[in-house]
Design a protein around this motif. Sequence first.
Motif, PDB file in Angstrom:
ATOM      1  N   ILE A 132       0.926  -1.275  -0.035  1.00  0.00           N
ATOM      2  CA  ILE A 132       0.017  -0.267   0.031  1.00  0.00           C
ATOM      3  C   ILE A 132       1.134   1.343  -0.005  1.00  0.00           C
ATOM      4  O   ILE A 132       1.907   1.211   0.629  1.00  0.00           O
ATOM      5  CB  ILE A 132      -0.952  -0.042   1.027  1.00  0.00           C
ATOM      6  CG1 ILE A 132      -1.697  -1.082   1.237  1.00  0.00           C
ATOM      7  CG2 ILE A 132      -1.986   1.321   1.292  1.00  0.00           C
ATOM      8  CD1 ILE A 132      -2.694  -1.176   2.498  1.00  0.00           C
ATOM      9  N   ASP A 133       0.425   2.369  -0.621  1.00  0.00           N
ATOM     10  CA  ASP A 133       1.224   3.607  -0.775  1.00  0.00           C
ATOM     11  C   ASP A 133       1.322   3.888   0.691  1.00  0.00           C
ATOM     12  O   ASP A 133       0.351   4.071   1.554  1.00  0.00           O
ATOM     13  CB  ASP A 133       0.304   4.510  -1.606  1.00  0.00           C
ATOM     14  CG  ASP A 133       1.064   5.889  -1.592  1.00  0.00           C
ATOM     15  OD1 ASP A 133       2.332   6.134  -2.003  1.00  0.00           O
ATOM     16  OD2 ASP A 133       0.496   6.929  -0.873  1.00  0.00           O
ATOM     17  N   PRO A 134       2.531   4.372   1.115  1.00  0.00           N
ATOM     18  CA  PRO A 134       2.882   4.838   2.419  1.00  0.00           C
ATOM     19  C   PRO A 134       2.072   5.996   2.978  1.00  0.00           C
ATOM     20  O   PRO A 134       1.595   6.096   3.946  1.00  0.00           O
ATOM     21  CB  PRO A 134       4.389   4.906   2.657  1.00  0.00           C
ATOM     22  CG  PRO A 134       4.927   4.135   1.498  1.00  0.00           C
ATOM     23  CD  PRO A 134       3.750   3.984   0.542  1.00  0.00           C
ATOM     24  N   ASP A 135       1.907   6.989   2.059  1.00  0.00           N
ATOM     25  CA  ASP A 135       1.127   8.278   2.357  1.00  0.00           C
ATOM     26  C   ASP A 135      -0.533   7.926   2.493  1.00  0.00           C
ATOM     27  O   ASP A 135      -1.108   8.531   3.337  1.00  0.00           O
ATOM     28  CB  ASP A 135       1.352   9.172   1.128  1.00  0.00           C
ATOM     29  CG  ASP A 135       2.589   9.774   0.927  1.00  0.00           C
ATOM     30  OD1 ASP A 135       3.453   9.806   1.703  1.00  0.00           O
ATOM     31  OD2 ASP A 135       2.937  10.201  -0.305  1.00  0.00           O
ATOM     32  N   VAL A 136      -0.798   7.022   1.857  1.00  0.00           N
ATOM     33  CA  VAL A 136      -2.312   6.712   2.054  1.00  0.00           C
ATOM     34  C   VAL A 136      -2.483   5.954   3.290  1.00  0.00           C
ATOM     35  O   VAL A 136      -3.250   6.064   4.248  1.00  0.00           O
ATOM     36  CB  VAL A 136      -2.990   5.710   0.835  1.00  0.00           C
ATOM     37  CG1 VAL A 136      -4.312   5.197   1.118  1.00  0.00           C
ATOM     38  CG2 VAL A 136      -2.860   6.982  -0.248  1.00  0.00           C
ATOM     39  N   LEU A 137      -1.709   4.813   3.546  1.00  0.00           N
ATOM     40  CA  LEU A 137      -1.649   4.006   4.786  1.00  0.00           C
ATOM     41  C   LEU A 137      -1.595   4.803   6.029  1.00  0.00           C
ATOM     42  O   LEU A 137      -2.111   4.650   6.985  1.00  0.00           O
ATOM     43  CB  LEU A 137      -0.483   3.005   4.720  1.00  0.00           C
ATOM     44  CG  LEU A 137      -0.708   1.867   5.770  1.00  0.00           C
ATOM     45  CD1 LEU A 137      -1.967   1.320   6.028  1.00  0.00           C
ATOM     46  CD2 LEU A 137       0.494   1.117   5.691  1.00  0.00           C
ATOM     47  N   SER A 138      -0.413   5.834   6.199  1.00  0.00           N
ATOM     48  CA  SER A 138      -0.262   6.665   7.252  1.00  0.00           C
ATOM     49  C   SER A 138      -1.261   7.380   7.687  1.00  0.00           C
ATOM     50  O   SER A 138      -1.418   8.067   8.602  1.00  0.00           O
ATOM     51  CB  SER A 138       1.177   7.405   6.941  1.00  0.00           C
ATOM     52  OG  SER A 138       0.841   8.595   5.893  1.00  0.00           O
ATOM     53  N   ALA A 195       6.112  -2.334   7.339  1.00  0.00           N
ATOM     54  CA  ALA A 195       5.270  -1.194   6.849  1.00  0.00           C
ATOM     55  C   ALA A 195       4.209  -0.587   7.939  1.00  0.00           C
ATOM     56  O   ALA A 195       3.886   0.516   7.713  1.00  0.00           O
ATOM     57  CB  ALA A 195       4.414  -1.976   5.462  1.00  0.00           C
ATOM     58  N   ILE A 196       3.704  -1.416   8.696  1.00  0.00           N
ATOM     59  CA  ILE A 196       2.784  -1.058   9.699  1.00  0.00           C
ATOM     60  C   ILE A 196       3.336  -0.144  10.839  1.00  0.00           C
ATOM     61  O   ILE A 196       2.977   0.705  11.330  1.00  0.00           O
ATOM     62  CB  ILE A 196       1.959  -2.218  10.667  1.00  0.00           C
ATOM     63  CG1 ILE A 196       1.190  -3.229   9.357  1.00  0.00           C
ATOM     64  CG2 ILE A 196       1.403  -1.885  11.706  1.00  0.00           C
ATOM     65  CD1 ILE A 196       0.509  -4.158   9.983  1.00  0.00           C
ATOM     66  N   ARG A 197       4.985  -0.784  11.196  1.00  0.00           N
ATOM     67  CA  ARG A 197       5.415  -0.138  11.991  1.00  0.00           C
ATOM     68  C   ARG A 197       5.870   1.536  11.551  1.00  0.00           C
ATOM     69  O   ARG A 197       5.977   2.346  12.394  1.00  0.00           O
ATOM     70  CB  ARG A 197       6.595  -0.844  12.527  1.00  0.00           C
ATOM     71  CG  ARG A 197       7.687  -0.145  13.308  1.00  0.00           C
ATOM     72  CD  ARG A 197       9.000  -0.665  13.508  1.00  0.00           C
ATOM     73  NE  ARG A 197       8.904  -2.058  14.082  1.00  0.00           N
ATOM     74  CZ  ARG A 197       9.151  -3.124  13.431  1.00  0.00           C
ATOM     75  NH1 ARG A 197       9.304  -3.198  12.048  1.00  0.00           N
ATOM     76  NH2 ARG A 197       8.889  -4.381  14.059  1.00  0.00           N
ATOM     77  N   GLU A 198       6.129   1.533  10.196  1.00  0.00           N
ATOM     78  CA  GLU A 198       6.540   2.813   9.826  1.00  0.00           C
ATOM     79  C   GLU A 198       5.534   3.622   9.316  1.00  0.00           C
ATOM     80  O   GLU A 198       5.756   4.827   9.369  1.00  0.00           O
ATOM     81  CB  GLU A 198       7.295   2.449   8.623  1.00  0.00           C
ATOM     82  CG  GLU A 198       8.828   1.700   8.815  1.00  0.00           C
ATOM     83  CD  GLU A 198       9.546   1.634   7.515  1.00  0.00           C
ATOM     84  OE1 GLU A 198       8.958   1.764   6.639  1.00  0.00           O
ATOM     85  OE2 GLU A 198      10.830   1.167   7.697  1.00  0.00           O
ATOM     86  N   SER A 199       4.080   3.170   9.239  1.00  0.00           N
ATOM     87  CA  SER A 199       3.207   3.957   8.632  1.00  0.00           C
ATOM     88  C   SER A 199       2.127   4.463   9.721  1.00  0.00           C
ATOM     89  O   SER A 199       1.195   5.358   9.542  1.00  0.00           O
ATOM     90  CB  SER A 199       2.722   3.363   7.383  1.00  0.00           C
ATOM     91  OG  SER A 199       3.484   3.319   6.432  1.00  0.00           O
ATOM     92  N   VAL A 200       1.814   3.415  10.685  1.00  0.00           N
ATOM     93  CA  VAL A 200       0.744   3.485  11.477  1.00  0.00           C
ATOM     94  C   VAL A 200       1.572   3.903  13.100  1.00  0.00           C
ATOM     95  O   VAL A 200       2.252   3.432  13.655  1.00  0.00           O
ATOM     96  CB  VAL A 200       0.080   2.029  11.999  1.00  0.00           C
ATOM     97  CG1 VAL A 200      -1.219   2.328  12.699  1.00  0.00           C
ATOM     98  CG2 VAL A 200      -0.232   1.747  10.354  1.00  0.00           C
TER      99      VAL A 200
END
Length: 549
Positions: free
Chosen positions: A437-443, A461-466
């Motif tokens: 998933i695009d990091p900007d959208v997920l964050s 990805a979860i650690r970095e975006s959420v």
Amino acid sequence: MSGRERSEVVGTVAGPGEDANEFVFVAPADTSIKTGEFITYTVPVEGDQRSVFARVTNRELIRGLPEGFLADPGVGPETVAATVGVPTDDTELYRLRATVIGYYDTTMTTFANPRALPAPGTPLAIAPDRQLETVLPNLGCETDERDVAAMEGVAHLGWLLNRDEGATDLHIPIEEFASTHLAILASTGSGKSYTASVLIEEMMKPTSRASLLVFDPHGEYDTLAEMQGEESFQGMDGYEPDIVYYDPDRLRVRVSELTIGDVMSILDDPSTRMQERLASGWRAMQNEESRTWGVDELVARMEAIYGEDDASVGALEWRLRRSIRRNDLFSPSQNVPLDEIVDPGQCTVLTMDTLDRRDQQLITTVLLRRLYRERLDDLRGRESAVDHPIFALFEEGHRFAPASGQAPSLGIMRTITSEGRKFGFGLGIISQRPSKIDPDVLSQCGTQISMQIKNPNDQKAIRESVEAAGEDVLRELPGLTPGQAVVSGDAMNTPALIQVRERLTTHGAESPDVIDDWREAYERRSREPTRSEPADFGGGESTGPQDLD
């Protein structure tokens, strides 16, 4: 009050832990305190006694029967202990670590840090059910105990995993996840579509009457229609949800709604000269008062600008006819009517299982752009076809907002997730691959429901975006079983580990039973007349099919 009472001591503080907000306590085995459980203790804060909440993060045995007692698997350790006269009562003792969450501030309606760890010897109790139901989700309650099930605008998602079913129910505020966006992240088979359907059911009840749009690439939401006629979804005023399905035969994109970027993504690597001619013709057509034009009119305009014998225009005509004119998705005049697909109390499912990925992305791009414009017009006081908030839910969200950037729908999804809250436009992303998933959208997804995820890249990805995904949350993800989830983010005052409740409608996304399908297929074949052609091993010609019956 169900569960243990506040006064029942289940452990005693031993001292501080490794982190600033962590302490260590000891408890006997019979308390059965598990990782993720919530405990409480009382401390004075500004002259008042406050109940401070903490979450258990680790559990290890520090005292038990000697290892020699366990050496013979054929003899129980209790038998060995009794033979040599060793008492076994209260033999096991556990050391547990807990992280302080804070006390519930009824003025701020969230947790506040007591700024001090509990002193050694402080007794600990299991946090009461009713209190946890009130303070764990971000419900804005001005008291730490109330009947949250009676509140309007809340979604009953499930119950705390370490408690009995229904003992500590979790109700999250729909407004929070519907306006600040939602991510449901889980490995295949962990229950992400099931959980999404639970939320859809809650949003379509009489207390919410949401306006929902579900983008369904695989046809997994065909059973939501069971809500119609069911008592649980009927209001005293005669309300019941309207479930509408749009199959590909009803999905249309008017050509004039496409942008030049959309068209470039459809065509196969057009040359620079082609792109120049297409851009000029497209801009000219966009200036036309009429919005009902197609490939023929576009080609005629390019020929008028560059001449009928222009080779680049000729090559573009061939590509446009192959990619757009021959595709039933595109029409010179037809468009999906917005007032038919979004309405309060209506859940519209766009079933796109027979469309290829690019067509799914294009219909999504155009619809989101149109809906966003209408919401913007409504906010600015202009006439709008969509004069109410809407929530769009995307199954296989990485397909529409990929980290690779290769999707025409990505741009508008970034815009909505970053600005949609101001316009009453919320998005929900469902995916088994967070790393795709695009990091900007997920964050920008403020509320997260994370289920079993074992892939290290997806955990990263979860650690970095959420933001709400702390290490204690991530530590739980690999060990979760289907239907279990960590709920965190804007809809929660603190993350919680839950069991998702049972759906009220039938689950339509189950994997097929391969063994049963094989057997049924074999039986069908066995009942049919058998025709075969003998193998040709050389030295003779086949005489053709022979009926062996």
